[in-house]
Design a protein around this motif. Sequence first.
Motif, PDB file in Angstrom:
ATOM      1  N   ASP A  50     111.594 -22.657  93.673  1.00 62.72           N
ATOM      2  CA  ASP A  50     110.993 -21.498  93.020  1.00 62.72           C
ATOM      3  C   ASP A  50     109.650 -21.175  93.679  1.00 62.72           C
ATOM      4  N   ARG A  51     109.507 -19.979  94.251  1.00 61.29           N
ATOM      5  CA  ARG A  51     108.265 -19.608  94.926  1.00 61.29           C
ATOM      6  C   ARG A  51     107.071 -19.665  93.986  1.00 61.29           C
ATOM      7  N   ASP A  52     107.278 -19.400  92.708  1.00 61.54           N
ATOM      8  CA  ASP A  52     106.171 -19.430  91.744  1.00 61.54           C
ATOM      9  C   ASP A  52     105.604 -20.829  91.534  1.00 61.54           C
ATOM     10  N   LYS A  53     106.335 -21.850  91.972  1.00 58.67           N
ATOM     11  CA  LYS A  53     105.868 -23.230  91.823  1.00 58.67           C
ATOM     12  C   LYS A  53     105.176 -23.752  93.089  1.00 58.67           C
ATOM     13  N   VAL A  54     105.014 -22.874  94.075  1.00 61.60           N
ATOM     14  CA  VAL A  54     104.380 -23.258  95.340  1.00 61.60           C
ATOM     15  C   VAL A  54     102.967 -22.687  95.387  1.00 61.60           C
ATOM     16  N   GLU A  55     101.993 -23.535  95.705  1.00 59.63           N
ATOM     17  CA  GLU A  55     100.605 -23.125  95.848  1.00 59.63           C
ATOM     18  C   GLU A  55     100.203 -23.244  97.316  1.00 59.63           C
ATOM     19  N   VAL A  56      99.777 -22.136  97.904  1.00 56.99           N
ATOM     20  CA  VAL A  56      99.286 -22.153  99.288  1.00 56.99           C
ATOM     21  C   VAL A  56      97.795 -22.456  99.250  1.00 56.99           C
ATOM     22  N   VAL A  57      97.410 -23.599  99.811  1.00 55.35           N
ATOM     23  CA  VAL A  57      96.004 -24.013  99.802  1.00 55.35           C
ATOM     24  C   VAL A  57      95.506 -24.125 101.242  1.00 55.35           C
ATOM     25  N   PRO A  58      94.245 -23.794 101.478  1.00 58.31           N
ATOM     26  CA  PRO A  58      93.718 -23.872 102.847  1.00 58.31           C
ATOM     27  C   PRO A  58      93.521 -25.310 103.299  1.00 58.31           C
ATOM     28  N   HIS A  59      93.706 -25.542 104.581  1.00 57.05           N
ATOM     29  CA  HIS A  59      93.402 -26.832 105.203  1.00 57.05           C
ATOM     30  C   HIS A  59      91.939 -26.783 105.610  1.00 57.05           C
ATOM     31  N   GLY A  60      91.113 -27.615 105.007  1.00 54.40           N
ATOM     32  CA  GLY A  60      89.684 -27.583 105.273  1.00 54.40           C
ATOM     33  C   GLY A  60      89.322 -28.000 106.686  1.00 54.40           C
ATOM     34  N   ILE A  61      88.099 -27.694 107.051  1.00 54.72           N
ATOM     35  CA  ILE A  61      87.588 -28.033 108.380  1.00 54.72           C
ATOM     36  C   ILE A  61      87.049 -29.463 108.383  1.00 54.72           C
ATOM     37  N   TYR A  62      87.431 -30.236 109.383  1.00 55.74           N
ATOM     38  CA  TYR A  62      86.963 -31.614 109.492  1.00 55.74           C
ATOM     39  C   TYR A  62      85.559 -31.664 110.084  1.00 55.74           C
ATOM     40  N   GLU A  63      84.747 -32.500 109.525  1.00 60.15           N
ATOM     41  CA  GLU A  63      83.382 -32.676 110.022  1.00 60.15           C
ATOM     42  C   GLU A  63      83.356 -33.778 111.080  1.00 60.15           C
ATOM     43  N   TYR A  64      82.696 -33.494 112.189  1.00 62.48           N
ATOM     44  CA  TYR A  64      82.504 -34.469 113.254  1.00 62.48           C
ATOM     45  C   TYR A  64      81.054 -34.397 113.734  1.00 62.48           C
ATOM     46  N   PRO A  65      80.572 -35.446 114.374  1.00 61.61           N
ATOM     47  CA  PRO A  65      79.202 -35.402 114.901  1.00 61.61           C
ATOM     48  C   PRO A  65      79.052 -34.322 115.963  1.00 61.61           C
ATOM     49  N   SER A  66      77.882 -33.707 115.991  1.00 58.24           N
ATOM     50  CA  SER A  66      77.592 -32.710 117.026  1.00 58.24           C
ATOM     51  C   SER A  66      77.422 -33.403 118.374  1.00 58.24           C
ATOM     52  N   SER A  67      77.605 -32.644 119.437  1.00 59.45           N
ATOM     53  CA  SER A  67      77.390 -33.191 120.774  1.00 59.45           C
ATOM     54  C   SER A  67      75.899 -33.415 121.009  1.00 59.45           C
ATOM     55  N   ASP A  68      75.584 -34.506 121.686  1.00 56.23           N
ATOM     56  CA  ASP A  68      74.184 -34.788 122.004  1.00 56.23           C
ATOM     57  C   ASP A  68      73.789 -34.237 123.374  1.00 56.23           C
ATOM     58  N   HIS A  69      74.706 -33.465 124.002  1.00 59.53           N
ATOM     59  CA  HIS A  69      74.425 -32.872 125.316  1.00 59.53           C
ATOM     60  C   HIS A  69      74.955 -31.444 125.363  1.00 59.53           C
ATOM     61  N   ASP A  70      74.417 -30.640 126.284  1.00 57.66           N
ATOM     62  CA  ASP A  70      74.919 -29.293 126.464  1.00 57.66           C
ATOM     63  C   ASP A  70      76.198 -29.327 127.301  1.00 57.66           C
ATOM     64  N   GLN A  71      76.814 -28.141 127.487  1.00 60.33           N
ATOM     65  CA  GLN A  71      78.105 -28.082 128.161  1.00 60.33           C
ATOM     66  C   GLN A  71      78.051 -28.619 129.591  1.00 60.33           C
ATOM     67  N   HIS A  72      77.031 -28.237 130.348  1.00 63.74           N
ATOM     68  CA  HIS A  72      76.951 -28.672 131.742  1.00 63.74           C
ATOM     69  C   HIS A  72      76.817 -30.188 131.858  1.00 63.74           C
ATOM     70  N   THR A  73      76.004 -30.780 130.980  1.00 64.78           N
ATOM     71  CA  THR A  73      75.833 -32.235 131.006  1.00 64.78           C
ATOM     72  C   THR A  73      77.131 -32.939 130.645  1.00 64.78           C
ATOM     73  N   CYS A  74      77.830 -32.407 129.629  1.00 65.06           N
ATOM     74  CA  CYS A  74      79.112 -33.002 129.231  1.00 65.06           C
ATOM     75  C   CYS A  74      80.132 -32.890 130.364  1.00 65.06           C
ATOM     76  N   ARG A  75      80.120 -31.766 131.062  1.00 65.10           N
ATOM     77  CA  ARG A  75      81.041 -31.591 132.198  1.00 65.10           C
ATOM     78  C   ARG A  75      80.750 -32.622 133.297  1.00 65.10           C
TER      79      ARG A  75
END
Length: 408
Positions: A186-211
């Motif tokens: 029954d479609r009325d018994k289904v709840e569509v819920v969002p998948h939350g965003i996972y938290e991770y540590p920020s990068s300690d370097h800019d893109q060029h340094t990481c590359r």
Amino acid sequence: MNAYAVKQSDGSKVDCVERLRVLLYQFFPGGGIGRYTHELAKALSTFPEIDLTVVCSGDYEWLAEAEYDVRPILPCLSHTISLVRRCKFLSAQLGAPRRLLSLVKEESADVVHLSNINYIAFPIWNLWIPSGVAVTATAHDVKRAKHIISRSYDDFCLKSFYRRSDALFVHSESQAMELVEWVGYDRDKVEVVPHGIYEYPSSDHDQHTCRRHLKIPCDVPLGLCFGQVRDDKNIDALMRALTNKEVQSHLVIAGSGGSKGHRPVEYYRKLATELGIEHRVHFLTGYVEESQVGRLFAASDWVSLTYKSSFTSQSGVLNVAMHYKRPVVVTPTPTVRQTVEAFRIGVSADGDSAEEIAPALIKMEQCVRQGAQFEFAKYAEAHSWENNASATIRRWQQLKSVTSSSSH
């Protein structure tokens, strides 16, 4: 009395409202669904409307950092010997639900919610479900890609559980319709819920340094294929798309591989050599420490979600990419493409073949060069764990109202 205070709209009176007693069942000690359960439990525990306990095993990965009530009473599945792990897994198909349902009686639970479904033993443990408790579950994958006993038996048991459940939670409308079409739910018994965003540590370097740390040129577009290396990620088609003369991107393949039934990482190394792109495909194999995740995403310009079209689950990698505000390239997988196109957070390919993925890569490279703006903030607002928890609780409360009415 297990209740909380609620002020009336005029602020003149305070009523005591009984909390919902909820048991949230997490069978596996870790993995993507384990992380999802942990994040959802954190959000649910902030709402006074419910009294939540996560029922898990003693080797639950987030046991030490849990800010919610936990009951580690389920059998532990971890072991260094694969045969022993297999035996533990099979015996727990009945043993774990038995412990859960015993606790339901002890705690007089209103709702038992399953993050994992032990469906192959459902015909037996179904008989132990106490009356008066609502049974719900999150169907991260409506169907199972691989069977445990046999395809016909597994499908029969899984459908039987779905039909017995009082409500099911999914992450997209396409999954909701899959339940309707495959199960007759029954479609009325289904709840569509969002998948939350996972938290991770920020990068300690800019893109060029990481590359530079990764020994990747700074003047080329860089894609990232992140997470466990599995066949349904369609990595071989993605690599073949890189051979298109107009595609300039390099690619990092980062994550563990070699799971049973899937091609090993070595297969993709050999393929890169055969295709003549070994200098453009960079491998970072094995488990990626959380502290290193930020550097990988900081180094990258876009993230690959070029799954095979048969993939019907939600992508945890998508939500890691959204945390780091990296656009994604997707194939026509129902759940993922629907989400990406609704929020304009990436580029969609017309199909899952190399020939169909290549134009999407070319378009993504143009977006990177032009500094195109994507709707990451809009996505984050809609896909918060708070929204997920709020929608989940509303559905549980509806079920409680129905149960209370039918008992009088």
